[in-house]
Structures are given as C-alpha cells and as structure tokens.
Design a protein around this motif. Structure first.
Motif, PDB file in Angstrom:
ATOM      1  N   ASP A  72       4.934  72.138  23.273  1.00  0.00           N
ATOM      2  CA  ASP A  72       5.317  72.824  22.046  1.00  0.00           C
ATOM      3  C   ASP A  72       4.853  74.277  22.051  1.00  0.00           C
ATOM      4  N   ALA A  73       4.184  74.682  23.138  1.00  0.00           N
ATOM      5  CA  ALA A  73       3.679  76.048  23.238  1.00  0.00           C
ATOM      6  C   ALA A  73       3.656  76.474  24.699  1.00  0.00           C
ATOM      7  N   ILE A  74       3.981  77.737  24.952  1.00  0.00           N
ATOM      8  CA  ILE A  74       3.931  78.276  26.306  1.00  0.00           C
ATOM      9  C   ILE A  74       3.250  79.638  26.291  1.00  0.00           C
ATOM     10  N   ASP A  75       2.798  80.026  27.461  1.00  0.00           N
ATOM     11  CA  ASP A  75       2.126  81.309  27.664  1.00  0.00           C
ATOM     12  C   ASP A  75       2.882  82.053  28.763  1.00  0.00           C
ATOM     13  N   GLY A  91      14.409  70.525  15.752  1.00  0.00           N
ATOM     14  CA  GLY A  91      13.186  70.053  15.113  1.00  0.00           C
ATOM     15  C   GLY A  91      11.973  70.063  16.016  1.00  0.00           C
ATOM     16  N   SER A  92      12.058  70.803  17.138  1.00  0.00           N
ATOM     17  CA  SER A  92      10.925  70.912  18.070  1.00  0.00           C
ATOM     18  C   SER A  92      10.615  72.381  18.325  1.00  0.00           C
ATOM     19  N   PRO A  93      10.066  73.071  17.332  1.00  0.00           N
ATOM     20  CA  PRO A  93       9.828  74.516  17.477  1.00  0.00           C
ATOM     21  C   PRO A  93       8.859  74.828  18.608  1.00  0.00           C
ATOM     22  N   LEU A  94       9.038  76.015  19.166  1.00  0.00           N
ATOM     23  CA  LEU A  94       8.263  76.434  20.328  1.00  0.00           C
ATOM     24  C   LEU A  94       7.408  77.652  19.992  1.00  0.00           C
ATOM     25  N   ALA A  95       6.086  77.531  20.222  1.00  0.00           N
ATOM     26  CA  ALA A  95       5.180  78.669  20.073  1.00  0.00           C
ATOM     27  C   ALA A  95       5.161  79.447  21.380  1.00  0.00           C
ATOM     28  N   VAL A  96       5.267  80.771  21.285  1.00  0.00           N
ATOM     29  CA  VAL A  96       5.336  81.621  22.475  1.00  0.00           C
ATOM     30  C   VAL A  96       4.241  82.693  22.403  1.00  0.00           C
ATOM     31  N   TRP A  97       3.381  82.695  23.410  1.00  0.00           N
ATOM     32  CA  TRP A  97       2.353  83.718  23.536  1.00  0.00           C
ATOM     33  C   TRP A  97       2.675  84.609  24.738  1.00  0.00           C
ATOM     34  N   LEU A  98       2.554  85.920  24.536  1.00  0.00           N
ATOM     35  CA  LEU A  98       2.643  86.886  25.638  1.00  0.00           C
ATOM     36  C   LEU A  98       1.223  87.264  26.054  1.00  0.00           C
ATOM     37  N   THR A  99       0.924  87.171  27.333  1.00  0.00           N
ATOM     38  CA  THR A  99      -0.386  87.578  27.842  1.00  0.00           C
ATOM     39  C   THR A  99      -0.207  88.841  28.674  1.00  0.00           C
ATOM     40  N   LEU A 100      -0.939  89.893  28.305  1.00  0.00           N
ATOM     41  CA  LEU A 100      -0.734  91.207  28.906  1.00  0.00           C
ATOM     42  C   LEU A 100      -2.074  91.873  29.234  1.00  0.00           C
ATOM     43  N   PRO A 101      -2.101  92.717  30.268  1.00  0.00           N
ATOM     44  CA  PRO A 101      -3.321  93.476  30.586  1.00  0.00           C
ATOM     45  C   PRO A 101      -3.576  94.534  29.521  1.00  0.00           C
ATOM     46  N   GLY A 134       6.399  76.375  14.910  1.00  0.00           N
ATOM     47  CA  GLY A 134       7.008  76.134  13.605  1.00  0.00           C
ATOM     48  C   GLY A 134       6.698  77.198  12.575  1.00  0.00           C
ATOM     49  N   VAL A 135       5.788  78.118  12.878  1.00  0.00           N
ATOM     50  CA  VAL A 135       5.465  79.202  11.945  1.00  0.00           C
ATOM     51  C   VAL A 135       6.421  80.368  12.215  1.00  0.00           C
ATOM     52  N   VAL A 136       7.239  80.700  11.260  1.00  0.00           N
ATOM     53  CA  VAL A 136       8.243  81.753  11.418  1.00  0.00           C
ATOM     54  C   VAL A 136       7.668  83.079  10.924  1.00  0.00           C
ATOM     55  N   THR A 137       7.811  84.113  11.728  1.00  0.00           N
ATOM     56  CA  THR A 137       7.321  85.437  11.349  1.00  0.00           C
ATOM     57  C   THR A 137       8.328  86.113  10.428  1.00  0.00           C
TER      58      THR A 137
END
Length: 535
Positions: A168-171, A203-213, A380-383
C-alpha cells in the motif's frame, strides 16, 4: 543511498562488538537516561500529534534493509518494536530485460522467492505485526523508469511489485545520474500517477514517497524539478524523504550531523511550500512537515569525517517529534551494530556494521522513539488545498527590532531588516530584492530568514559613541583614506579621499559612499592602539 552491488566486496563480514571499546558505566548511565527521556517525550509528543491529525497521518519509523546484502539480514525477526517496520531495497531494472523488476539487478521476483526466501520472510514479518514498503532505485543500479522506455510497460512493472508483495506504500529513491534524467522522470511520474488513480478507484490507495539527496541548504534544482514534475503529472505525493547524509563540502566544518539534518529539513520544508504553492495547492505548515521524512546514514558515512552518532540520532528524533515530521528512516538496518574486532578500519564504510561503538543500544531505538505509525500510514490521504489563517503582515517600526525593509535602500552584507513580521539578514550587498521572495534555492536570494519578530519587541538601540571619542564630521573638512569621524554618535571610516560627502549616505548606498560604517564597540576596543586619524 548505496545499492546492493556494493555488498559484493564485503562478503562474509560478521558483525561483532569491539571487545576493547565498551561504553563506560557513566556514559551508559547517561545514555539510558537520555533514551528514557526521549521515549517519554516521544510518547507525549506523539499524543499531541495524534490529537492534531488523523490516524492515517501517523508518523512512522522504518529502517532500510539491503535485501541482497551478505550476510543476510533477518528483518523477519525484529529485534524490537522499533525494527518491525522496514523499507526493503532496492528494486531496479534487470540488466537484460529493461522492463523487468529485479532485486539489485541480481534476482527476479521469483528468484528472490526461491533463493532469498523473501516472500516467506515478509509474510513472517507481517504475522508479527510488522509492515514493509519497497524502495525502487538507489544509487548503483538503474531505476525502472531509466531503462524501461515504454510507459505502459513501466506501469505494469511497478504494478507487478505492488501485487506480488501486497503493498500500500512505495518509496522511489532517485539519485545519481537518474536525478537529471528528465525523460525517465516524466515516464515515472506518468506511470505512478496512473497507478494511483487506478488503485484509488479500486479501493486500494497507494502512498508514494520520493527519496532524494539533500544538503543543509535543501534540495538541488534537479530534486525540486522532480517534485514539480510529479505534481504536474498528477502524482499525489505522500511525502518527500531526504537523505541527510554524505554532505561533503555543503556542510559547514563545525556543523554536527544532527544540526545539518535539522537545517536540511527546515530548508526542504520551505522549498515544499513553494512547490505546492506553484502547483496551486496551498498547505499549512503542519501538513508540509507531515510530508517530510529524513534518512540519515547511521555511523560512518561514505565521506570520511562525517559520522552520525547516537547523540545525532537523539537530536533528529527530538526535532522530528517537535515539528511533527511524517517519517524517519535510516541506512541501514543491516548496519545497526558495532563492528567486530575483525573489521580493523571503521573509517571505511561497512554494509554490516555502523563503524561506531553503540554498546547495547541501537540507532533504530533512538530514531524510532515515539513514532508509532506504519509505512502505509499515508495511503488514502488526499492532498488538497487548505484554508490558511489570515495573517497580519503589517510591520510597525515601534515593535520591530530592526529597520523595516525598504526597496529604495541599499543593504550591505550582515544588515538585518524586518519584513512581514520576520527578521532577515543580508548575505551580500542588495537593493530592491524582497526578503520573502519565494525562491526554491537559497542562492537565488540575498536574504537569510532568521526568525519571526517576537511579541513585545522594540527597536534595538544602535550603539553610539560619546561626543569627543572621534572628531565630528564636517562638510568643509578634507578627509584622507582611513580617517575616522563621528556623525550623530555613529563612527565611520573614510574609504578614500573625500570632502562634503555625508557619512549618513553609507547606510543607504554603501557601495558608492566614501564612508564605511564602523561598529561602535569595536572602535572603543581599538582606540588605545589605533588613535583616530585627523581630518
């Protein structure tokens, strides 16, 4: 962060503690006290966080785990609650099949199931209440979007990893040459946006994190462009995780790693505000902090002399709790141990130990104190744009510690002004440049934000000298270079021959004025050895 291929040079490394580098009883007692205080403070800080936000925004901690490293790290058997959440890294493109996801370019997903027992170990972790997210990219291999040039196939490749591991979440760890690869970044943004839309509808929302220097001054132009392009493509970023490590020359010589991490987070939070404002999404400070994460490289960094200690970890954790940062991680869980006696050069980075003596403690326990969420907390949290409180930005000279900024006045390096109820300091000579201009990079503005004007402040008196301390300025007197005078109690020194030019002009036009304003206290200190020059 380093990719799995680095581990091929460190096969068979065994992690043991140094027998001759134990914590002293005093140091151990102090450390236990600090950790106990942090846990209590973390709990209290978390309860406040919980009251101010929804449960889905729960801040979390998870260490990165180098899946293909040898010796294999047993993430499926957490050493403590702080270790039960993990970021498995790194999924990258296959060297032979660009649109096929692999672990470190060495194992396909099926091969990782058979040869690394990865699927079973992940299931075991979840049975014990832990959670995992997968990180794509890293430094040493090609992230999928770099090699896979077909956006539809790229989306399918990402989806295959999500489905395989029920994520449910990726980096997305984007660094090195991938940072400036505009075509790959556009493909990635398009594919991830489509995945988010598709999964939200199902119904399966995806959290997305960007990892950056990052540097203490914030994200690079390439980093901010990646975020801007992702937002423009419709990606709803759960957050931006910055790699607070390997600063090199961007870190001040005497700046601690903890201070550098705080500076990097503060700078990036400001940049996020600008990026979201430009995307017509106006967010509060609290939301922007919740969209931030930090990942230090524990212990010895890749750059010699940069060492992230347990004390730095405690400082970063306290800062994260105070600012309600959304996430903390570390590179890596594999390294969260004291090196054994067979590892004789701890200034050289190991993939199996930190290079610092941590005794019976762990970086995960210190960094993770008070962070009780899981990696999928943001799914699931919409900005959405938030109503921002009306602010009175009127500057009153009577309640301002420094002069109010004026577009017609020139300011020399070091000058302090008040603008919109905040104090700024000039980094170099400037005129007409608004202090709060929303630029992305600190080098684009001549002003440094010092902080807000505090309640009850009044103008700070300018130190003056008693009459007779220096000769009073006269418009009819000829002054040679080096001559010092007083005007209204303020000292000045002639930069070159002058007559009739009032020193007062130096306050507004310092470059063209023949007079240099002096510090009154410094003048008093040097008068005994440096008598005033006659005009």
């Amino acid at each position: 962060m380093a990719g799995p291929s680095r581990t091929t040079h460190l096969r068979g490394l065994v992690s043991r503690r140094f027998p001759d580098r134990r914590l002293s009883l005093v140091r151990l007692t102090i450390l236990i006290g600090v950790l106990t205080g942090l846990v209590f403070a973390g709990f209290q800080g978390w309860k406040w966080f919980e009251n101010e936000t929804t449960p889905t925004r729960a801040a979390w901690f998870a260490g990165y785990v180098d899946v293909t490293a040898t010796p294999q790290f047993g993430f499926e058997q957490p050493r403590s609650d702080a270790d039960k959440n993990v970021v498995l890294s790194f999924v990258v493109a296959s060297p032979d099949e660009p649109c096929t996801p692999t672990w470190g370019g060495a194992y396909t997903l099926d091969e990782a199931k058979d040869q690394l027992d990865l699927d079973r170990r992940l299931a075991r972790l979840r049975q014990q209440g832990g959670e995992a997210m997968v990180s794509f990219g890293g430094q040493l291999n090609d992230e999928l979007a770099v090699s896979c040039t077909n956006t539809a196939q790229l989306k399918k490749a990402y989806a295959s990893v999500l489905d395989r591991y029920e994520l449910d979440a990726i980096d997305l760890d984007i660094e090195g040459e991938a940072l400036g690869n505009t075509e790959a970044n556009a493909r990635r943004a398009s594919a991830i946006a489509a995945l988010q839309t598709e999964r939200a509808a199902a119904g399966s929302p995806l959290a997305v994190w960007l990892t950056l220097p990052v540097t203490p001054d914030g994200l690079s132009p390439d980093g901010t462009t990646i975020i801007a392009d992702a937002l423009a493509a419709g990606v709803d970023l759960t957050g931006v995780n910055i790699m607070t490590m390997d600063y090199g020359q961007s870190k001040a010589k005497n700046q601690s790693m903890g201070d550098a991490a705080e500076a990097a987070l503060t700078s990036t939070q400001r940049q996020l505000r600008v990026l979201y404002d430009r995307a017509s999404l106006h967010l509060t400070d609290a939301t922007l902090w919740a969209k931030l994460g930090a990942t230090p490289m524990i212990g010895q960094n890749d750059i010699r002399g940069e060492i992230f200690t347990l004390e730095d970890a405690a400082q970063l954790n306290a800062f994260a709790l105070a600012q309600r940062v959304g996430r903390l991680s570390m590179w890596s869980s594999n390294r969260d141990a004291t090196c054994g006696p067979n590892y004789d050069d701890v200034t050289r980075v190991s993939d199996a130990c930190s290079g610092v003596d941590i005794g019976e403690s762990s970086f995960s326990a210190v960094l993770g104190a008070g962070l009780v969420g899981t990696p999928d907390s943001g799914s699931g949290v919409v900005t959405e744009s938030e109503p921002l409180a009306e602010q009175d930005l009127t500057d009153d000279p009577k309640t301002s510690p420094y002069p109010i900024w004026d577009a017609d006045v020139s300011y020399r390096e070091g000058s302090k002004v008040v603008w919109h109820r905040k104090v700024y300091q000039a980094k170099w000579w400037t005129k007409g440049e608004v202090p709060d201009n929303p630029v992305l990079q600190s080098f684009e503005t001549p002003w440094t934000l010092i902080g807000p004007v505090l309640p009850g402040e009044t103008p700070i008196p300018v130190p003056t000298l008693e009459p007779g301390t220096l000769p009073e300025w006269s418009g009819s007197t000829v002054y040679e270079k080096g001559a010092r005078v007083l005007l209204d109690g303020l000292p000045y020194e002639a930069k070159w021959w002058t007559q009739g030019d009032s020193p007062q002009a130096a306050e507004t036009e310092p470059d063209s004025s023949p007079w240099l304003p002096l510090d009154a206290a410094a003048v008093l200190a040097t008068l005994a050895t440096d008598p005033p020059a006659a005009g």
